[in-house]
Design an enzyme around this catalytic site. Sequence first.
Site, mmCIF file in Angstrom:
data_model
loop_
_atom_site.group_PDB
_atom_site.id
_atom_site.type_symbol
_atom_site.label_atom_id
_atom_site.label_comp_id
_atom_site.label_asym_id
_atom_site.label_seq_id
_atom_site.Cartn_x
_atom_site.Cartn_y
_atom_site.Cartn_z
ATOM 1 N N HIS A 18 -13.955 51.971 -28.866
ATOM 2 C CA HIS A 18 -12.897 52.705 -28.161
ATOM 3 C C HIS A 18 -11.517 52.243 -28.629
ATOM 4 O O HIS A 18 -11.399 51.459 -29.579
ATOM 5 C CB HIS A 18 -13.063 52.607 -26.640
ATOM 6 C CG HIS A 18 -13.004 51.197 -26.098
ATOM 7 N ND1 HIS A 18 -11.938 50.367 -26.305
ATOM 8 C CD2 HIS A 18 -13.887 50.490 -25.348
ATOM 9 C CE1 HIS A 18 -12.151 49.214 -25.706
ATOM 10 N NE2 HIS A 18 -13.343 49.256 -25.128
ATOM 11 N N HIS A 21 -10.825 48.448 -29.363
ATOM 12 C CA HIS A 21 -11.344 47.945 -30.640
ATOM 13 C C HIS A 21 -10.505 48.483 -31.792
ATOM 14 O O HIS A 21 -10.180 47.766 -32.743
ATOM 15 C CB HIS A 21 -12.799 48.382 -30.859
ATOM 16 C CG HIS A 21 -13.702 48.058 -29.706
ATOM 17 N ND1 HIS A 21 -14.395 49.016 -29.011
ATOM 18 C CD2 HIS A 21 -13.998 46.875 -29.112
ATOM 19 C CE1 HIS A 21 -15.095 48.443 -28.052
ATOM 20 N NE2 HIS A 21 -14.860 47.141 -28.080
ATOM 21 N N CYS A 126 -23.716 34.775 -15.768
ATOM 22 C CA CYS A 126 -23.294 36.183 -15.721
ATOM 23 C C CYS A 126 -23.799 36.848 -16.992
ATOM 24 O O CYS A 126 -23.422 36.446 -18.097
ATOM 25 C CB CYS A 126 -21.774 36.321 -15.615
ATOM 26 S SG CYS A 126 -21.256 38.042 -15.828
ATOM 27 N N CYS A 129 -20.987 38.458 -19.206
ATOM 28 C CA CYS A 129 -20.208 37.531 -20.038
ATOM 29 C C CYS A 129 -21.101 36.726 -20.980
ATOM 30 O O CYS A 129 -20.605 36.060 -21.876
ATOM 31 C CB CYS A 129 -19.445 36.525 -19.192
ATOM 32 S SG CYS A 129 -18.324 37.255 -18.038
ATOM 33 N N CYS A 144 -18.479 36.563 -10.494
ATOM 34 C CA CYS A 144 -17.927 36.354 -11.841
ATOM 35 C C CYS A 144 -16.504 36.906 -11.856
ATOM 36 O O CYS A 144 -16.297 38.055 -11.455
ATOM 37 C CB CYS A 144 -18.794 37.087 -12.867
ATOM 38 S SG CYS A 144 -17.872 37.503 -14.363
ATOM 39 N N HIS A 147 -16.402 40.293 -14.183
ATOM 40 C CA HIS A 147 -17.196 41.480 -13.862
ATOM 41 C C HIS A 147 -17.324 41.736 -12.362
ATOM 42 O O HIS A 147 -17.836 42.782 -11.947
ATOM 43 C CB HIS A 147 -18.593 41.358 -14.475
ATOM 44 C CG HIS A 147 -18.563 41.415 -15.975
ATOM 45 N ND1 HIS A 147 -18.384 40.298 -16.759
ATOM 46 C CD2 HIS A 147 -18.651 42.458 -16.829
ATOM 47 C CE1 HIS A 147 -18.377 40.651 -18.030
ATOM 48 N NE2 HIS A 147 -18.531 41.943 -18.101
ATOM 49 N N LYS A 297 -7.631 48.781 -16.652
ATOM 50 C CA LYS A 297 -8.318 48.464 -17.903
ATOM 51 C C LYS A 297 -9.286 49.606 -18.221
ATOM 52 O O LYS A 297 -9.886 50.177 -17.319
ATOM 53 C CB LYS A 297 -9.076 47.134 -17.741
ATOM 54 C CG LYS A 297 -9.357 46.503 -19.082
ATOM 55 C CD LYS A 297 -10.134 45.232 -18.990
ATOM 56 C CE LYS A 297 -10.689 44.926 -20.377
ATOM 57 N NZ LYS A 297 -11.725 43.938 -20.398
ATOM 58 N N LYS A 300 -15.959 52.333 -19.202
ATOM 59 C CA LYS A 300 -16.827 53.511 -19.253
ATOM 60 C C LYS A 300 -17.101 54.026 -17.844
ATOM 61 O O LYS A 300 -17.105 55.222 -17.603
ATOM 62 C CB LYS A 300 -18.147 53.131 -19.931
ATOM 63 C CG LYS A 300 -18.502 54.112 -21.022
ATOM 64 C CD LYS A 300 -19.569 53.637 -21.953
ATOM 65 C CE LYS A 300 -20.920 53.426 -21.292
ATOM 66 N NZ LYS A 300 -21.977 53.111 -22.256
HETATM 67 N N1 MSP Z 1 -18.443 39.970 -29.365
HETATM 68 C C1 MSP Z 1 -17.327 39.378 -28.736
HETATM 69 C C2 MSP Z 1 -16.385 38.779 -29.744
HETATM 70 C C3 MSP Z 1 -16.988 37.777 -30.669
HETATM 71 S S1 MSP Z 1 -15.861 37.221 -31.852
HETATM 72 C C4 MSP Z 1 -16.598 35.961 -32.592
HETATM 73 C C5 MSP Z 1 -16.567 40.410 -27.917
HETATM 74 N N2 MSP Z 1 -16.764 41.688 -28.222
HETATM 75 S S2 MSP Z 1 -16.049 42.950 -27.507
HETATM 76 O O1 MSP Z 1 -16.692 44.127 -28.029
HETATM 77 O O2 MSP Z 1 -16.033 42.777 -26.108
HETATM 78 O O3 MSP Z 1 -14.604 42.954 -28.070
HETATM 79 C C6 MSP Z 1 -13.523 42.329 -27.415
HETATM 80 C C7 MSP Z 1 -12.288 42.640 -28.194
HETATM 81 O O4 MSP Z 1 -12.105 44.074 -28.307
HETATM 82 C C8 MSP Z 1 -10.992 42.164 -27.571
HETATM 83 O O5 MSP Z 1 -10.749 40.792 -27.817
HETATM 84 C C9 MSP Z 1 -10.016 43.080 -28.279
HETATM 85 O O6 MSP Z 1 -9.858 42.692 -29.593
HETATM 86 C C10 MSP Z 1 -10.742 44.398 -28.234
HETATM 87 N N3 MSP Z 1 -10.500 45.109 -26.987
HETATM 88 C C11 MSP Z 1 -11.433 45.572 -26.119
HETATM 89 N N4 MSP Z 1 -10.802 46.220 -25.090
HETATM 90 C C12 MSP Z 1 -9.478 46.185 -25.258
HETATM 91 C C13 MSP Z 1 -8.363 46.719 -24.576
HETATM 92 N N5 MSP Z 1 -8.468 47.430 -23.475
HETATM 93 N N6 MSP Z 1 -7.140 46.508 -25.098
HETATM 94 C C14 MSP Z 1 -6.953 45.809 -26.254
HETATM 95 N N7 MSP Z 1 -7.986 45.294 -26.919
HETATM 96 C C15 MSP Z 1 -9.253 45.423 -26.444
HETATM 97 O O7 MSP Z 1 -15.825 40.016 -27.047
#
Ligand code: MSP
Length: 649
Positions: A18, A21, A126, A129, A144, A147, A297, A300
Site C-alpha cells: 500500500h 510501503h 502478540c 507483532c 498489546c 494491536h 493510520k 485494511k
Molecule cells: N517485515 C518487517 C520489517 C523487517 S525489516 C528487517 C515489517 N514489515 S511491514 O510490512 O510491516 O513494513 C513496515 C514498514 O512499511 C514501515 O516501517 C514503513 O517503512 C512502511 N509503512 C507501512 N505503513 C506505513 C504508513 N502508514 N506510513 C508510512 N510508512 C509505512 O515491519
Amino acid sequence: MRPFFLSTPIYYVNAKPHLGHAYTTILADCVARFHRLRGDNVFFLTGVDEHGDKIVQAAEKAGQTPKEYCDAISTLFQDLLPTLGVSNDHFVRTTDEQHKAIVQKALQKVYDKGDIYFGEYGGHYCFGCERFYTEKELTEDGLCPDHLVKPEYIAEKNYFFRMSKYQNGLLEHIRNNPDFIRPERYRNEVISLLESGALDDLCISRPKSRLTWGVELPFDENFVTYVWFDALMNYISVLEWPEGQAFSDYWPGAQHLVAKDILKPHAVFWPTMLMAMDVPLYNHLNVHGYWLVRDTKMSKSIGNVIEPADMVERYGLAGFRYFLMREMTFGQDSSFSEEALIMRFNADLANDLGNLFNRSLAMTKKYFDGVVPQAGPLQDVDNELIALCRQSIENCQRLCLRFQFAKGLEALWELVRGLNKYIDVTAPWALAKAQDMERLGTVMYTLLEGMRKVAVHLWPIMPEKSLTMLSLLGITFDPIKADIESEIESFGGLAVGTAIQPGGNLFPRIDVKKDEEPAAKQKKAEKKTKKAASTPQVDTEGVVEFEDFAKLDFRVGTVVSAEPVKKADKLLLVRIDIGESEPRQVVAGIAEYWKPEALVGKQVTMVANLKPRKLRGEISHGMILAVKKEDDLMLLQPTGEVPNGSRVS
Ligand code: MSP
C-alpha cells in the site's frame, strides 16, 4: 568511488503493498538516485520478509501453502517497483537459499561465541507483532500497545541472544555518534530506552512444534529462527557476508531507512546483533513518520488503504512521487489526500514549473530561432539570480541527501520561483522589441541554464519528466556522469548553440471535476436530484447556467508595463504577465483613475479567454476586473501575492 548502501525494510507479505510501503521505497529511491548523481557507488536494496506466524496465518486464510502464498504476494511487491519508478539494485526474499545459509552462519558464530543460550521463558506473545511483551510494556488493560488485542501467555523453552550484554556499548556508540539515528527525536527515544536499563535478552527461536515456516537453527533442528533475527540479517546476506566482495565494497557506506514502527528492532536488536557478530555498525538509521488518512493510520479493516498503482494511474508517476516527497516532513506524520495532491500539482508543477518551461522555451524559439544564445556582460539582476541558484542547489543537495525532501524541494522551488520572477523583471519581450539582442542573449542564457539545473536536480524525484525537460533543453542526459557536486559552484553547463525543442505542456493542470470518482459523482448527482425536488422555485430570469460561468477563465497576473493609448484619454495599454511566453496586452478603460506608473508591479485579476479585439488600433486580449467606488476605481486582487497565471476558481 564512495560506497553508498541503502535499504528499505523488507515488507511482510501478509497483505498487498500500500501507500506506506510505496512511500518508503520511493523515498529510498530518490536518495539512491541523488547519490548516483554524485557519482557514488550505490547499492539500493528492497525486498520482502516471508517467514513467521503472520505469514502462515495469512496463507491459511487464503487456502494456500506458505510457499505458494509468498510467491504470489512477493510478485505483487516486485511488480509494483517499475510502476513506481524504483531503481533498486536487488530484491531480497528471506526464502532465498543464500539468505537462509547466511542467517545460519551468523547464528552459529554468535552461538560459538557464547552469546546464545538455552532457557525457559514465559511471556505475553502478540501474534501481530511476532514478539513477546513484558508486563510493563502492555497497556493498562493488559493489551498489546500496537494491536490492542490481548496477547497469549506462552511458556516454553527457547534460545536467547545476550542482547543485554551490549546495552552499554550501544548507548555509548549512540552518544558518540549524534547522527547514528536521525532525526533526533528517535535518537532520544532510543537513548531513554537504553538508559532505563530495561533491555532484556532477546528470544530468538520458535519451537517447531508451534512453527515450522522459518530458518532452522544450525545447532538445534527442533527450532526455527525468530523472524526478526532472520529478517534483519537480509541487509548483509545479500552482500554475502562475511567473505563477499560486495560486503567489503558496500557495507562501509551502509544506511537504513524505516518508519517509526520498527525503530526498536533497527536501533537496538540489529546493532547489538552486529556487535555480537563483530561486524562494524551501519552509519545511519533514518526514520520517517506515518502517512495517515483523515488522521487515522491506514488499515485494511478500516478500509482506508491507498493503492499506490491507482494514484500513479490517476495523477501520473511524476505528480505522485513529487507530492509524496514534497508533502511529508521527514520524521513527522503526514496526511494523505487526493485534494492536497491536486493542489500541489497545480500550484508547483502546472503553474510554477510548467509555465517556466513553456514560456522560456517559446521565447528562445521566437527570439533566437530555438538556439541557446551566447551570454554577454552580466548585470546585477543576473548576478543575483546566479547567487540564488548556487544557494538553492546547495541547500537542495544537502537536505535531500539527508532524506529531507520537503525542505530540499522547497529550496529548489526558490530557484523555480526566482526564475519566473527574473523573467518578469528582465522583460525579454521588451528587449526583443528594442532589438537589444546582446542583453536578450544574456537573459535567455541565464534563464535556460537555471532551468537546466532545476531539471537535473529533479531527476531523482521524477526521472522521466526530468529527462523530458532536459531533452527539451537539447540535452542528452547521463545521470552517472552528472557530477552534481560541481553544479553548486559552476554556472554555464548549457552549451551555447544547443538546439532546444519547444514542446507541449509538461504538466497539464488537473481538472478536479474531471477526476471525480464515478461513485462520488453519482452520489452527488443523487443529492442534487433530491435537493432540486425540495428546493422552492426561484426566478430564473438573468440567471446563467453553471456550465456557462465555468467557460470563463479568470487569471491573476502582474502588470509589467502600462502606457497611454494615443488619441484616447480614457484608455491605457496594459501588459500583464499571466505566466505565458509573453505578457498579455489589454486595452483597459482605466486611464481616468490610474496613472500608468502606479499600475506597474500590481497584481490584477483578468478574464483571460475573451476573444481578442482591436481598440483604437491596438489588440486587446482580455479584460481587467475592477470595482467602481465613487470617483475611484479599485482593482480586484487576491489577498496575498500568488504566482502569475494562477486561476481564479
Ligand atoms: N517485515 C518487517 C520489517 C523487517 S525489516 C528487517 C515489517 N514489515 S511491514 O510490512 O510491516 O513494513 C513496515 C514498514 O512499511 C514501515 O516501517 C514503513 O517503512 C512502511 N509503512 C507501512 N505503513 C506505513 C504508513 N502508514 N506510513 C508510512 N510508512 C509505512 O515491519
